[in-house]
Design a protein around this motif. Structure first.
Motif, PDB file in Angstrom:
ATOM      1  N   MET A   1       0.808  -1.217   0.091  1.00 51.78           N
ATOM      2  CA  MET A   1       0.053  -0.116   0.157  1.00 51.78           C
ATOM      3  C   MET A   1       1.006   1.414  -0.069  1.00 51.78           C
ATOM      4  SD  MET A   1      -2.789   1.089   2.846  1.00 51.78           S
ATOM      5  CE  MET A   1      -1.585   1.401   4.099  1.00 51.78           C
ATOM      6  N   THR A   2       0.487   2.286  -0.814  1.00 48.15           N
ATOM      7  CA  THR A   2       1.335   3.529  -0.696  1.00 48.15           C
ATOM      8  C   THR A   2       0.530   4.597  -0.234  1.00 48.15           C
ATOM      9  OG1 THR A   2       2.215   3.098  -3.119  1.00 48.15           O
ATOM     10  CG2 THR A   2       2.360   5.232  -2.361  1.00 48.15           C
ATOM     11  N   THR A   3       1.325   5.070   0.976  1.00 44.50           N
ATOM     12  CA  THR A   3       0.692   6.152   1.794  1.00 44.50           C
ATOM     13  C   THR A   3       1.288   7.303   1.734  1.00 44.50           C
ATOM     14  OG1 THR A   3      -0.488   6.740   3.988  1.00 44.50           O
ATOM     15  CG2 THR A   3       1.349   5.083   3.755  1.00 44.50           C
ATOM     16  N   THR A  44      -3.472   7.912   3.229  1.00 44.98           N
ATOM     17  CA  THR A  44      -3.296   7.945   1.856  1.00 44.98           C
ATOM     18  C   THR A  44      -3.683   9.047   1.071  1.00 44.98           C
ATOM     19  OG1 THR A  44      -5.682   7.203   1.719  1.00 44.98           O
ATOM     20  CG2 THR A  44      -4.016   5.458   2.103  1.00 44.98           C
ATOM     21  N   GLU A  45      -3.380   9.004  -0.043  1.00 39.18           N
ATOM     22  CA  GLU A  45      -3.470  10.391  -1.075  1.00 39.18           C
ATOM     23  C   GLU A  45      -4.945  10.521  -1.001  1.00 39.18           C
ATOM     24  OE1 GLU A  45      -0.894   8.466  -4.179  1.00 39.18           O
ATOM     25  OE2 GLU A  45      -0.860  10.775  -4.478  1.00 39.18           O
TER      26      GLU A  45
END
Length: 373
Positions: A1-3, A44-45
């Protein structure tokens, strides 16, 4: 996951890969020093964008430069830490006003973070926006169970950790600290107050929405079940405030008194105004210098600076907690029960700051929906 997580270097634009499992995520944030030790919501974005939708301000706008690291508190950095804390997106306008307050020179964030004194950042919300958000000022208002209180207060602390660099033992030099450093946010119980709302004493109108920040200790309880008169209650209140060991006894400053609704009603029903209460406490909340050690008095007198508003302490002095009555800040909070509280501050080294919740042009707003993009 990108946060889009804020780092210890205060770079809110950095994107890092973090695990999706909540337990592993908690470990990762704790290891990096990005949390207060409690689990966080991953910023997150998408979550940060949802938060930013409740402000009309540019995400890159600088609200302040926060010591000790001199981290740049942008609107986006505040939004990231608000997500981490679990804030509702519509709470962002309150946080932006609070951050503007702690960045003011008179608040003295540098001194507050550097001191060994256990002062936290009290966030006091007044006006219609606080009620709209559910910032609680009734029963148990200092305690758990109220999302707005807990998360708004926590977001300020996370910002101080992640952007200002005020980590315990390093940027934050408090000897023992205080649980109030996790979160200390409440609203005034305006409906239960017999006097005009607190923010009117700060030059604002009742219909304005404001945030007051103060560098205070956690609340000290004042139990008074025995008196049924205003004077009886005020004698106990003055005795509680006139205590040894507080910064306010030693250097004055601007402490806060939160009267419970029952105490406030008894006092007001006998004709006492807020100003009358302030005057009484100013005159009677005093501590005999003779009860302090001579060596302690000598050390304090040596440190008193000329022009600071504090005179040397003669052995027979009765030491006040404020220099003028109006420097005692009085509001009403809590629910049923004959309890009040006071919040000692860092002393004359800091001043509370009240900020109106406004749009990017500085115009007061009446609802968070007025700011939604």
């Amino acid at each position: 996951m990108t946060t889009g997580a804020t780092s210890r270097l205060g770079d809110p634009a950095a994107l890092v890969e973090l695990p999706a499992d909540p337990g592993e995520l908690h470990d990762a944030f704790a290891e990096r020093g990005w949390s207060d030790g409690l689990p966080v919501i991953p910023p997150t974005e998408e979550r940060v964008e949802a938060m930013l939708a409740y402000s009309d301000r540019d995400r890159r706008e600088v609200l302040g430069v926060l010591p000790p690291r001199r981290g740049v508190a942008t609107v986006e950095a505040v939004a990231i830490n608000a997500v981490l804390a679990g804030c509702e997106p519509r709470a962002l306008p309150v946080l932006l006003a609070a951050v503007q307050g702690i960045a003011q020179p008179q608040f003295n964030l540098s001194g507050i973070n550097a001191t060994t004194h256990p002062c936290a950042v009290l966030v006091l919300v007044n006006g219609p926006i606080g009620r709209e958000l559910g910032v609680h000022g009734g029963p148990g208002c200092y305690g758990p169970g109220f999302r707005a209180n807990a998360t708004i207060g926590r977001a300020i602390r996370l910002l101080l950790l992640n952007v200002a660099g005020a980590s315990p033992g390093h940027g934050d030099r408090a000897t023992q600290g205080t649980p109030a450093k996790f979160a200390l946010c409440l609203a005034e119980n305006e409906e239960a107050s017999p006097w005009p709302p607190f923010h009117t004493t700060r030059g604002f109108e009742p219909e304005d929405s404001t945030v007051t920040v103060a560098a205070s200790e956690g609340p000290h309880n004042i139990q008074e079940h025995g008196s049924n008169t205003a004077l009886g209650i005020l004698q106990t209140v003055a005795g509680a405030l006139g205590q040894a060991g507080s910064n306010n006894i030693l250097s004055r400053g601007e402490p806060l008194l939160a009267l419970g609704p029952e105490h406030a009603a008894t006092i007001a029903n006998e004709g006492w105004t807020r100003e009358g209460v302030q005057q009484y406490v100013f005159e009677h909340a005093r501590y005999p210098a003779s009860r302090l050690s001579s060596e302690f008095l000598e050390s304090v007198n040596v440190r008193i600076e000329p022009g600071s508003g504090v005179d040397p302490f003669p052995p027979d002095a009765l030491l006040p907690i404020v220099n003028e009555p109006e420097r005692l800040h009085l509001f009403v909070a809590g629910g049923p029960g004959k309890h009040s509280s006071w919040l000692p501050t860092f002393g004359q080294q800091t001043q509370p700051v009240t900020t109106v919740i406004a749009d990017r042009h500085g115009r007061p707003v009446g609802s968070v929906e007025d700011l939604r993009g």
